[in-house]
Scaffold this motif. Structure first.
Motif, PDB file in Angstrom:
ATOM      1  N   MET A   1       2.996 -45.228 -21.826  1.00 10.30           N
ATOM      2  CA  MET A   1       3.452 -46.571 -21.658  1.00 10.30           C
ATOM      3  C   MET A   1       3.095 -47.435 -22.856  1.00 10.30           C
ATOM      4  N   TRP A   2       1.933 -47.168 -23.451  1.00 10.59           N
ATOM      5  CA  TRP A   2       1.562 -47.911 -24.651  1.00 10.59           C
ATOM      6  C   TRP A   2       2.528 -47.625 -25.789  1.00 10.59           C
ATOM      7  N   THR A   3       3.057 -46.402 -25.835  1.00 10.44           N
ATOM      8  CA  THR A   3       4.029 -46.114 -26.900  1.00 10.44           C
ATOM      9  C   THR A   3       5.301 -46.917 -26.684  1.00 10.44           C
ATOM     10  N   GLN A   4       5.698 -47.158 -25.437  1.00 10.21           N
ATOM     11  CA  GLN A   4       6.863 -48.010 -25.165  1.00 10.21           C
ATOM     12  C   GLN A   4       6.610 -49.426 -25.670  1.00 10.21           C
ATOM     13  N   ILE A   5       5.420 -49.941 -25.410  1.00  5.44           N
ATOM     14  CA  ILE A   5       5.058 -51.280 -25.865  1.00  5.44           C
ATOM     15  C   ILE A   5       5.125 -51.337 -27.389  1.00  5.44           C
ATOM     16  N   MET A   6       4.595 -50.305 -28.028  1.00  6.18           N
ATOM     17  CA  MET A   6       4.511 -50.244 -29.486  1.00  6.18           C
ATOM     18  C   MET A   6       5.898 -50.142 -30.133  1.00  6.18           C
ATOM     19  N   VAL A   7       6.765 -49.305 -29.582  1.00 11.09           N
ATOM     20  CA  VAL A   7       8.074 -49.067 -30.193  1.00 11.09           C
ATOM     21  C   VAL A   7       9.075 -50.163 -29.837  1.00 11.09           C
ATOM     22  N   LYS A   8       9.150 -50.534 -28.558  1.00 11.18           N
ATOM     23  CA  LYS A   8      10.117 -51.561 -28.154  1.00 11.18           C
ATOM     24  C   LYS A   8       9.759 -52.927 -28.737  1.00 11.18           C
ATOM     25  N   GLY A   9       8.486 -53.271 -28.653  1.00 12.22           N
ATOM     26  CA  GLY A   9       8.046 -54.542 -29.220  1.00 12.22           C
ATOM     27  C   GLY A   9       8.655 -55.759 -28.553  1.00 12.22           C
ATOM     28  N   ASP A  10       9.045 -55.632 -27.278  1.00 14.36           N
ATOM     29  CA  ASP A  10       9.707 -56.747 -26.605  1.00 14.36           C
ATOM     30  C   ASP A  10       8.783 -57.533 -25.674  1.00 14.36           C
ATOM     31  N   GLY A  11       7.524 -57.111 -25.565  1.00  9.91           N
ATOM     32  CA  GLY A  11       6.572 -57.815 -24.712  1.00  9.91           C
ATOM     33  C   GLY A  11       6.765 -57.568 -23.232  1.00  9.91           C
ATOM     34  N   GLU A  12       7.658 -56.655 -22.889  1.00  5.23           N
ATOM     35  CA  GLU A  12       7.911 -56.354 -21.478  1.00  5.23           C
ATOM     36  C   GLU A  12       6.903 -55.329 -20.956  1.00  5.23           C
ATOM     37  N   LEU A  13       6.512 -55.502 -19.713  1.00  7.75           N
ATOM     38  CA  LEU A  13       5.584 -54.583 -19.061  1.00  7.75           C
ATOM     39  C   LEU A  13       6.342 -53.334 -18.632  1.00  7.75           C
ATOM     40  N   PRO A  14       5.964 -52.141 -19.144  1.00  6.19           N
ATOM     41  CA  PRO A  14       6.661 -50.918 -18.740  1.00  6.19           C
ATOM     42  C   PRO A  14       6.543 -50.674 -17.238  1.00  6.19           C
ATOM     43  N   GLU A  15       7.605 -50.160 -16.674  1.00  4.97           N
ATOM     44  CA  GLU A  15       7.656 -49.828 -15.242  1.00  4.97           C
ATOM     45  C   GLU A  15       6.457 -48.953 -14.860  1.00  4.97           C
ATOM     46  N   GLY A  16       5.722 -49.359 -13.835  1.00  5.35           N
ATOM     47  CA  GLY A  16       4.622 -48.569 -13.309  1.00  5.35           C
ATOM     48  C   GLY A  16       3.304 -48.684 -14.059  1.00  5.35           C
ATOM     49  N   MET A  17       3.247 -49.500 -15.111  1.00  2.65           N
ATOM     50  CA  MET A  17       2.015 -49.564 -15.911  1.00  2.65           C
ATOM     51  C   MET A  17       0.818 -50.050 -15.099  1.00  2.65           C
ATOM     52  N   LEU A  18       1.047 -50.917 -14.134  1.00  2.00           N
ATOM     53  CA  LEU A  18      -0.061 -51.448 -13.338  1.00  2.00           C
ATOM     54  C   LEU A  18      -0.286 -50.673 -12.044  1.00  2.00           C
ATOM     55  N   ASP A  19       0.443 -49.591 -11.850  1.00  2.00           N
ATOM     56  CA  ASP A  19       0.300 -48.770 -10.651  1.00  2.00           C
ATOM     57  C   ASP A  19      -0.940 -47.891 -10.786  1.00  2.00           C
ATOM     58  N   MET A  20      -1.967 -48.206 -10.055  1.00  2.00           N
ATOM     59  CA  MET A  20      -3.233 -47.477 -10.169  1.00  2.00           C
ATOM     60  C   MET A  20      -3.148 -46.059  -9.609  1.00  2.00           C
ATOM     61  N   GLU A  21      -2.125 -45.760  -8.827  1.00  2.00           N
ATOM     62  CA  GLU A  21      -1.959 -44.402  -8.300  1.00  2.00           C
ATOM     63  C   GLU A  21      -1.688 -43.392  -9.419  1.00  2.00           C
ATOM     64  N   GLN A  22      -1.223 -43.868 -10.568  1.00  2.00           N
ATOM     65  CA  GLN A  22      -0.974 -42.954 -11.675  1.00  2.00           C
ATOM     66  C   GLN A  22      -2.257 -42.293 -12.170  1.00  2.00           C
ATOM     67  N   TYR A  23      -3.391 -42.841 -11.800  1.00  3.87           N
ATOM     68  CA  TYR A  23      -4.669 -42.290 -12.237  1.00  3.87           C
ATOM     69  C   TYR A  23      -5.286 -41.327 -11.221  1.00  3.87           C
ATOM     70  N   ARG A  24      -4.582 -41.057 -10.153  1.00  2.00           N
ATOM     71  CA  ARG A  24      -5.051 -40.116  -9.139  1.00  2.00           C
ATOM     72  C   ARG A  24      -4.244 -38.829  -9.244  1.00  2.00           C
ATOM     73  N   MET A  25      -4.927 -37.713  -9.098  1.00  2.20           N
ATOM     74  CA  MET A  25      -4.247 -36.424  -9.134  1.00  2.20           C
ATOM     75  C   MET A  25      -3.644 -36.150  -7.755  1.00  2.20           C
TER      76      MET A  25
END
Length: 110
Positions: A1-25
């Motif tokens: 998601m950080w690469t999307q922020i870096m490449v797009k450069g539009d200041g938009e929050l990538p889909e799912g970036m704040l979803d804490m479930e992404q850190y659970r297996m």
């Protein structure tokens, strides 16, 4: 998601970036599957860096509930350093847990 922020450069929050479930297996996930995902993310990061005009490119960070009121800009270089620091920090946490479980130390013996 950080690469999307870096490449797009539009200041938009990538889909799912704040979803804490992404850190659970998920229960149906395997270590091999997670390692494949990690490898794919590493390749995507390399590809993202390759298309940047330079690492000093400044991009606005997405707004989050804890963001300061003003828009914050980071260079692509700073974003990459953030990713490296986060990886190292979390690898250290994992090593602490592993050492607590198996008792083995990664410290070199003299």
């Amino acid at each position: 998601m950080w690469t999307q922020i870096m490449v797009k450069g539009d200041g938009e929050l990538p889909e799912g970036m704040l979803d804490m479930e992404q850190y659970r297996m998920p229960e149906d996930e395997t270590l091999a599957g997670l390692l494949e995902q990690y490898t794919a993310a590493a390749h995507k990061t390399e590809e993202s860096v390759a298309v940047l005009p330079d690492l000093d490119r400044s991009v606005p960070l997405p707004r989050t509930p804890w963001s300061p009121p003003e828009t914050v800009h980071w260079s692509a270089r700073r974003i990459l350093l953030h990713l490296i620091r986060e990886t190292a920090q979390h690898a250290g946490h994992a090593d602490i847990i592993r050492e607590a479980l198996d008792g083995a130390s990664t410290t070199a013996q003299r």
